[in-house]
Design an enzyme around this catalytic site. Sequence first.
Site, PDB file in Angstrom:
ATOM      1  N   CYS A 153      -0.427   4.154   2.068  1.00  0.00           N
ATOM      2  CA  CYS A 153      -0.256   3.977   3.519  1.00  0.00           C
ATOM      3  C   CYS A 153       1.198   4.219   3.924  1.00  0.00           C
ATOM      4  O   CYS A 153       1.463   4.819   4.962  1.00  0.00           O
ATOM      5  CB  CYS A 153      -0.639   2.568   3.947  1.00  0.00           C
ATOM      6  SG  CYS A 153      -2.097   1.896   3.163  1.00  0.00           S
ATOM      7  N   ASP A 154       2.137   3.718   3.127  1.00  0.00           N
ATOM      8  CA  ASP A 154       3.528   3.643   3.594  1.00  0.00           C
ATOM      9  C   ASP A 154       4.533   4.485   2.813  1.00  0.00           C
ATOM     10  O   ASP A 154       5.699   4.583   3.225  1.00  0.00           O
ATOM     11  CB  ASP A 154       3.997   2.167   3.570  1.00  0.00           C
ATOM     12  CG  ASP A 154       3.146   1.298   4.480  1.00  0.00           C
ATOM     13  OD1 ASP A 154       2.672   1.825   5.503  1.00  0.00           O
ATOM     14  OD2 ASP A 154       2.942   0.121   4.166  1.00  0.00           O
ATOM     15  N   CYS A 175       0.835  -1.208   0.000  1.00  0.00           N
ATOM     16  CA  CYS A 175       0.000   0.000   0.000  1.00  0.00           C
ATOM     17  C   CYS A 175       0.864   1.251   0.000  1.00  0.00           C
ATOM     18  O   CYS A 175       1.354   1.677   1.051  1.00  0.00           O
ATOM     19  CB  CYS A 175      -0.931  -0.008   1.211  1.00  0.00           C
ATOM     20  SG  CYS A 175      -1.956   1.470   1.316  1.00  0.00           S
TER      21      CYS A 175
END
Length: 323
Positions: A139-140, A136
């Site tokens: 997300c990261d 992701c």
Amino acid sequence: MAETRHTKVLIIGSGPAGYTAGVYASRAMLEPILVQGIEPGGQLTTTTEVENWPGDSEVQGPDLMIRMQDHAKAMGCEIIGDIITDLDVSSRPFTAKGDSGTTYTADAVILATGARAKWLGLPSEEKFKGFGVSACATCDGFFYRGQEIVVIGGGNTAVEEALFLTNFASKVTLIHRRDELRSEKILEDRLLKNPKIEPLWFHTLQEVVGTENPLGVTGVRVKHVKTGEITEIPCKGVFIAIGHAPASELVKDSLETHMGGYVKVTPGTTETSVPGVFAAGDLTDHVYRQAVTSAGMGCMAALDTERFLAAQDDGETDTTPAS
Ligand code: FAD
Ligand code: NAP
């Protein structure tokens, strides 16, 4: 205290399919309960710009999903933050167990549990998950400012992740097993024009390498699919973007599935192999897998449910599942 809730329609999943089913089932006065699952809003909450949702030339995925949630709620859908851990469709009313301890009984069920990221299954991928290996980018990606990153895959997700990661990374290498992408042309053009992205064709990931203490990635070993030559590429982050698999664990033994776990529906409908259980969105769709098609199927599922329940009320059809 553990409670039991009864509803005419239980909707499982809160992506575009689930929320659209929520809007339509509410407007049909079916007073649905929608259980959101571990990812409220579904897959679009893991992306940024969505450019193909009709009516919005550009909208942020998480914003779109909040709007869908608000819309379903405004129509009267009850939205519950719970995860269904067990679903019994062998007799009606159907019974679902929630992780919260609540038991839900329902005259009809709409399954909209979508899909989840696939992993390659390498031991080193597992070892560094959360420590340099991710599925992701939204997300990261932020953790990799000024770093070199690799992305594995050649579909829309891989290309979008690679483009998004250029916001942070000094360099992104897109590693694909062929020399042709399966992403949309507009995304491919953007990728090939981006000076921070270097495609590496005909290569597969063999191993993620890194340090033990602290646990962290320092590079990847990749193999040329034709020559077998192994090359090491230094990087701090590895983003796996090789597709998604249907989230059909709840029903894998009770409903007919095909094509690697996708719930089978009667073509042109959302009817599954058990009368009264309907399925919509990525859970059933190995071909289109888009927000708009999922939403369309969510609408179909609510309309199919409405007809099914009306027929039950009229006593017209005996569709009791075989025990
Ligand atoms: P999902 O969005 O997968 O939602 C599934 C829902 O089910 C989740 O809310 C989850 O919590 C819930 N759930 C699962 N198991 C349980 C359980 N046991 N109990 C309760 N709930 C459960 N499509 C586009 O059209 N345009 C795009 O730009 C686009 N970008 C994308 C970017 C990325 C990074 C990804 C991964 C996908 C993208 N897609 C895009 C595809 C799109 O997101 C999906 O087609 C769509 O979200 C599928 O909707 P869905 O409702 O079927 O399921
Ligand atoms: P996908 O389209 O299935 O693509 C997966 C990619 O990973 C393919 O290029 C595939 O290679 C590669 N791959 C698969 N298994 C592999 C393995 N074991 N080793 C190496 N490479 C492997 O999946 P996706 O990109 O996640 O997209 C899923 C769906 O969501 C699609 O329908 C897509 O259109 C949709 N989506 C849409 C958007 C958008 O509209 N902007 C954005 C994201 C996703 P091959 O090409 O060789 O098969």
